[in-house]
Design an enzyme around this catalytic site. Sequence first.
Site: not given
Ligand code: NAD
Ligand code: GLY
Length: 362
Positions: A122, A144, A186, A229, A239, A243, A247, A250, A254, A267
């Site tokens: 939990r 998130k 971003e 942020k 949100e 918040r 987006n 986005h 998306h 993305h």
């Molecule tokens: P990711 O985690 O897939 O990383 C992108 C690629 O880069 C992957 O292949 C990873 O292995 C590689 N990588 C990462 N850091 C590296 C480094 N320092 N050296 C070498 N390779 C590296 O993608 P991302 O773009 O970091 O994140 C996208 C994800 O984040 C999505 O799932 C999206 O939904 C999520 N997201 C979440 C929030 C949130 O608020 N929680 C906000 C935006 C996006």
């Molecule tokens: N990435 C959007 C949020 O964190 O609300």
Amino acid sequence: MLYDVPVHLGERSYTIHIGAGVLDLLGALCTSAGLKGNCLIITDENVGGHYARAVLEALEQSGFSAVLTTLPAGEQTKCGEQVSELYSRCIEAGLDRHSFIVALGGGVIGDLAGYVAATYLRGIPFVQVPTSLLAMVDSSVGGKTGINLPEGKNLVGAFHQPALVLADLDTLKTLAEREFRAGLAEVVKYGIIYDAKLFELLEEHVAELSDSGNADFLARVIGRCCEIKADVVAQDEREGGLRAILNFGHTAGHALEKVAGYGEYVHGEAVAVGSVFAARASVDLTGLPQAECDRIEKIFQALKLPVKAPGYPWADLRAALAVDKKTVAGMPKFVLASGIGTVSIGNDIAEDQMERLWSGLG
Ligand code: NAD
Ligand code: GLY
């Protein structure tokens, strides 16, 4: 040296620490944040080979007992099967309610590990060590967490704030150039939604911004994005309203990602196209001066991000917009700007106008 950004959320407050070559500080920072006991480090195969040893050693030197698990890289890892696997790893590693999880990687690892931390027993604490630019400026901050379902992205999740965030800018040197540039979309977003001065700074320093090895400039910019942020999340953690400004770009972004097939546009690239869509709509609907819309388009071009997406019929994009999480009664809601630095949420765009705007990007 560390640049610290506080996130003010009452008893869930924490600090984002930003610096270059600072992974060895992780153990001491965990101790200062009040973490105790043993931990599970979750990473992926692209990141682990570069940085897992340093993270493991930093934790062990501060007296933590750490176990490492390495997952396949990529969006498909953010799924229910991996969550079940990770619960088993938590049990094998002997994690109890006083233990914690360390997410070492991009947004995929951060979202997945955070979700496991939010739900195992939990909820146990977790630490974000973001290694992609997107994760540093966005996904590691704000709590998130979540996973994808076969039916769509991020459909299951929980709000669970990390105990601390440590962003080591040196890790960006191994990030693929395309991923780094996508993260810049971003960064630009924060200027558009909140900070005209940041936007100007980015316009004036495109070369420095495009250099993933320029730790001094990136620390300044990433720090400012995290401050924005943190400020937004402190005002609206779950949100309820504000918040949603995060987006910007986005909604159409998306939809484009989905229509093109995930991976065709990463993305941030889709967000760049979606931001141009939103900026052009803002000229018509919320009084964004045409000259400011042109500046938005120009900065994405200067950063070698796409500003058009030819070849995707409006009907397909409209169908994707209809199932966006923010859509109400079939009508997608857009974040629109009245000037660079000022936006509003929940805007409608008439059907014929959306279609016209989309064909302008073809
Ligand atoms: P990711 O985690 O897939 O990383 C992108 C690629 O880069 C992957 O292949 C990873 O292995 C590689 N990588 C990462 N850091 C590296 C480094 N320092 N050296 C070498 N390779 C590296 O993608 P991302 O773009 O970091 O994140 C996208 C994800 O984040 C999505 O799932 C999206 O939904 C999520 N997201 C979440 C929030 C949130 O608020 N929680 C906000 C935006 C996006
Ligand atoms: N990435 C959007 C949020 O964190 O609300």
